[in-house]
Design a protein around this motif. Structure first.
Motif, short mmCIF file in Angstrom:
data_model
loop_
_atom_site.label_atom_id
_atom_site.label_comp_id
_atom_site.label_asym_id
_atom_site.label_seq_id
_atom_site.Cartn_x
_atom_site.Cartn_y
_atom_site.Cartn_z
N ALA A 19 -44.62 15.82 -66.68
CA ALA A 19 -45.87 15.99 -66.26
C ALA A 19 -46.22 17.34 -66.33
CB ALA A 19 -46.19 15.52 -65.00
N ASN A 20 -45.41 18.27 -65.80
CA ASN A 20 -45.71 19.88 -65.97
C ASN A 20 -45.60 20.33 -67.10
OD1 ASN A 20 -46.06 19.85 -63.20
ND2 ASN A 20 -43.99 20.41 -62.60
N ALA A 21 -44.70 19.59 -68.31
CA ALA A 21 -45.00 20.43 -69.39
C ALA A 21 -46.19 20.23 -69.97
CB ALA A 21 -43.95 19.55 -70.26
N GLY A 22 -47.26 19.60 -69.56
CA GLY A 22 -48.60 19.49 -69.96
C GLY A 22 -48.90 18.53 -70.95
N ALA A 24 -51.92 18.48 -72.60
CA ALA A 24 -53.08 18.61 -73.72
C ALA A 24 -52.31 18.61 -74.86
CB ALA A 24 -53.76 19.84 -73.25
N THR A 25 -53.14 17.76 -76.10
CA THR A 25 -52.41 17.57 -77.08
C THR A 25 -53.03 18.68 -78.33
OG1 THR A 25 -54.12 16.01 -77.77
CG2 THR A 25 -52.00 15.33 -76.85
N PHE A 26 -52.32 18.65 -79.36
CA PHE A 26 -53.06 19.49 -80.44
C PHE A 26 -54.59 19.68 -80.67
CE2 PHE A 26 -54.02 20.36 -85.09
CZ PHE A 26 -53.62 21.55 -85.22
N GLY A 27 -54.95 20.69 -80.43
CA GLY A 27 -56.60 21.14 -80.82
C GLY A 27 -57.34 20.80 -79.44
N THR A 28 -56.83 20.39 -78.35
CA THR A 28 -57.47 20.29 -77.27
C THR A 28 -57.35 21.64 -76.24
OG1 THR A 28 -55.73 19.31 -76.10
CG2 THR A 28 -57.18 17.84 -77.15
N ALA A 29 -58.39 21.63 -75.47
CA ALA A 29 -58.23 22.94 -74.83
C ALA A 29 -57.13 22.90 -73.74
CB ALA A 29 -59.84 22.85 -73.92
N CYS A 30 -56.76 24.26 -73.42
CA CYS A 30 -55.80 24.68 -72.36
C CYS A 30 -56.41 26.05 -71.82
CB CYS A 30 -54.52 24.74 -73.01
SG CYS A 30 -54.51 25.99 -74.29
N SER A 31 -55.67 26.05 -70.60
CA SER A 31 -55.89 27.56 -69.97
C SER A 31 -54.78 28.48 -70.02
CB SER A 31 -56.53 27.14 -68.64
OG SER A 31 -56.42 28.48 -68.06
N LEU A 32 -54.96 29.85 -70.64
CA LEU A 32 -53.78 30.64 -70.59
C LEU A 32 -53.41 31.17 -68.91
CD1 LEU A 32 -54.86 33.09 -73.42
CD2 LEU A 32 -53.04 31.82 -73.35
N SER A 33 -54.57 30.93 -68.21
CA SER A 33 -53.97 31.47 -66.70
C SER A 33 -53.33 30.52 -66.15
CB SER A 33 -55.36 31.62 -65.98
OG SER A 33 -55.96 30.51 -66.10
N GLY A 40 -38.59 27.67 -57.89
CA GLY A 40 -37.50 27.25 -57.63
C GLY A 40 -36.71 27.14 -58.90
N THR A 41 -37.39 26.67 -60.13
CA THR A 41 -36.36 26.44 -61.41
C THR A 41 -36.96 27.41 -62.43
OG1 THR A 41 -38.25 25.20 -62.40
CG2 THR A 41 -36.66 23.79 -61.24
N TYR A 42 -37.80 28.22 -62.21
CA TYR A 42 -38.20 29.37 -63.14
C TYR A 42 -38.46 28.88 -64.61
CZ TYR A 42 -37.36 31.94 -58.83
OH TYR A 42 -37.33 32.70 -57.67
N GLN A 43 -38.82 27.58 -64.70
CA GLN A 43 -39.07 26.85 -66.04
C GLN A 43 -40.67 27.21 -66.39
OE1 GLN A 43 -39.37 22.90 -66.36
NE2 GLN A 43 -38.60 22.81 -68.64
N PHE A 44 -40.65 27.57 -67.58
CA PHE A 44 -42.07 27.86 -67.97
C PHE A 44 -42.99 26.85 -68.11
CE2 PHE A 44 -45.25 28.84 -71.65
CZ PHE A 44 -45.74 29.99 -71.09
N GLN A 45 -44.19 27.00 -67.73
CA GLN A 45 -45.08 25.56 -67.67
C GLN A 45 -46.44 26.26 -68.29
OE1 GLN A 45 -44.17 22.87 -66.49
NE2 GLN A 45 -42.49 23.84 -65.50
N THR A 46 -47.08 25.02 -68.91
CA THR A 46 -48.30 25.31 -69.54
C THR A 46 -48.92 24.17 -69.57
OG1 THR A 46 -49.19 25.79 -71.96
CG2 THR A 46 -46.81 24.81 -71.81
#
Ligand SMILES: *[C@@H]1O[C@H](CO)[C@@H](O)[C@H](O)[C@H]1NC(C)=O
Ligand SMILES: *[C@@H]1O[C@H](CO)[C@@H](O)[C@H](O)[C@H]1NC(C)=O
Ligand SMILES: *[C@@H]1O[C@H](CO)[C@@H](O)[C@H](O)[C@H]1NC(C)=O
Ligand SMILES: *[C@@H]1O[C@H](CO)[C@@H](O)[C@H](O)[C@H]1NC(C)=O
Ligand SMILES: *[C@@H]1O[C@H](CO)[C@@H](O)[C@H](O)[C@H]1NC(C)=O
Ligand SMILES: *[C@@H]1O[C@H](CO)[C@@H](O)[C@H](O)[C@H]1NC(C)=O
Length: 357
Positions: A19-22, A24-33, A40-46
């Motif tokens: 779920a945290n991996a995001g 939003a699919t190719f071509g859809t909007a996302c927020s850089l912020s 706790g895990t320091y895994q990159f999320q977007t």
């Protein structure tokens, strides 16, 4: 409940990962912020899904590089982005390969591989597998450094608290990293490099031990990746047990089936005796019948010759008949013996009837 808990934890964490991996699919909007490292895990999320990244126009675009041989989220039909070559790195966003960064440049959390190696990288590189540095360089507090501090020299240290999950609870695991040379650690109080400790010496953290394993008892223990060696006598005992088990099973089955075998043999013996008695009986009956026929056929003409002849014939017949009859019967019996009881009874009867005719 205790059994279920770890499973549900794993399930829950993998679900949150996904779920945290995001979504939003190719071509859809996302927020850089929204891009961050998970607590706790320091895994990159977007916001973007596992095959895309959030590009500068805040749209999800296909990833331009990968860090794993088998990256998560790709199916067999999707083409994988390339891995970066030596002298390049793939950042957390996985947008595109970039050249390694010189000493002092900002780097991403724990991404030692983003930093350029020192000239004496062969001497400084960590080959222990504990992840102390990559090619002699470390990324501490988001700054590229070389792991070249010697004993007594001031050092930089970065302490990170990870959340660990046990069967019953969460716990904090603090990992301390520094820029001391291999074989040294950075003492957090004096901020100076010190010699790592040998097995059995008291310790406060994994980094203090040459084996990178400070046990719960507070002394340095053997390295966690040391393979377990089993003494030779254990192999011998296990081998003997396996062999003994096989032989024991065979003997057990032999004893277990002995009774069955004996009763089966007794049945066959009895059947044979019955059949033999039956045959004797029939032969006697034939004999009696022939004798009585001869007796009635004799009155009147050439009685001696007839008796002679018939006796001869009878004699030869007698000698032939028992020979023939047992031959055909015994073959039937033999056939029967190797067969089952029920069907053979009728078989013998069938064979017997034509023999009579
Ligand atoms: C994407 O995930 C967010 C938060 O997890 C959720 O609110 C949203 O409805 C999801 N969108 C789609 C299309 O599934
Ligand atoms: C961002 O991604 C979209 C596709 O999702 C692409 O059309 C666009 O050109 C990209 N923007 C930049 C600046 O690369
Ligand atoms: C693989 O993923 C693509 C894009 O998400 C999708 O269109 C395709 O149907 C998938 N193929 C399989 C075999 O799952
Ligand atoms: C290690 O660093 C040196 C010096 O920067 C570089 O020439 C070499 O290619 C690096 N090796 C690897 C495997 O990154
Ligand atoms: C040790 O590494 C630092 C960068 O982290 C560098 O500035 C310094 O010159 C290096 N010292 C030696 C002796 O190589
Ligand atoms: C080393 O660190 C100590 C304590 O942080 C400090 O007092 C000292 O000045 C430092 N020495 C150098 C050479 O940076």
């Amino acid at each position: 409940m205790l059994q279920l808990l770890p499973f549900s934890l794993v399930f829950f964490s993998s679900w949150t990962l996904h779920a945290n991996a995001g979504n939003a699919t190719f071509g859809t909007a996302c927020s850089l912020s929204d891009q961050r490292l998970e607590v706790g895990t320091y895994q990159f999320q977007t916001d973007c899904d596992s095959v895309t990244f959030c590009n500068s126009s805040s749209l999800c675009d296909l990833k331009g590089c990968r860090r794993d041989d088998f990256p998560f989220g790709y199916n067999s039909t999707q083409t994988l982005p390339p891995k970066c070559t030596t002298g390049q790195f793939c950042p957390d966003e996985e947008d595109a390969c970039q050249p390694v960064l010189p000493v002092g440049s900002p780097c991403q959390f724990n991404r030692d591989d983003e930093c350029e190696g020192p000239p004496n990288f062969k001497e400084l590189a960590d080959r222990s597998g504990f992840g102390l540095n990559v090619n002699g360089s470390v990324c501490l507090n988001n700054i590229c450094m070389w792991a070249n501090a010697t004993v007594g020299q001031n050092c930089t240290v970065q302490n990170t608290a990870y959340i660990g999950y046990s069967k019953t609870s969460e716990f904090v695991d603090i990992v301390s990293r520094d820029n001391c040379k291999i074989g040294l650690y950075c003492d957090s109080q004096h901020l100076a490099c010190m010699q790592t400790k040998d097995l059995g010496v008291s310790c406060d953290a994994d980094k203090e031990c040459s084996t990178y394993n400070c046990m719960a008892s507070g002394v340095c223990g053997p390295s966690a990746n040391t393979p377990d060696h089993v003494a030779t006598w254990v192999y011998v005992v296990v081998g003997v047990c396996i062999f003994g088990g096989v032989i024991g099973t065979l003997i057990g089955l032999y004893i277990f089936h002995r009774k069955d075998r004996d009763s089966e043999r007794e049945k066959r013996h009895q059947y044979w005796r019955e059949q033999n008695a039956f045959r004797q009986h029939i032969m006697q009956m034939q004999e009696t019948a022939r004798n009585s026929l001869l007796y009635y056929a004799t009155p009147g003409n050439n009685s001696p010759r007839s008796t002679m002849y018939s006796r001869d014939a009878g004699g030869s017949d007698d000698s032939h008949m028992p020979m023939l009859q047992p031959a055909s019967k015994s073959s039937g019996l033999r056939y029967h013996i190797s067969d089952e009881d029920g069907s053979s009874e009728s078989l013998v009867m069938q064979r017997k009837d034509p023999g009579r005719f």
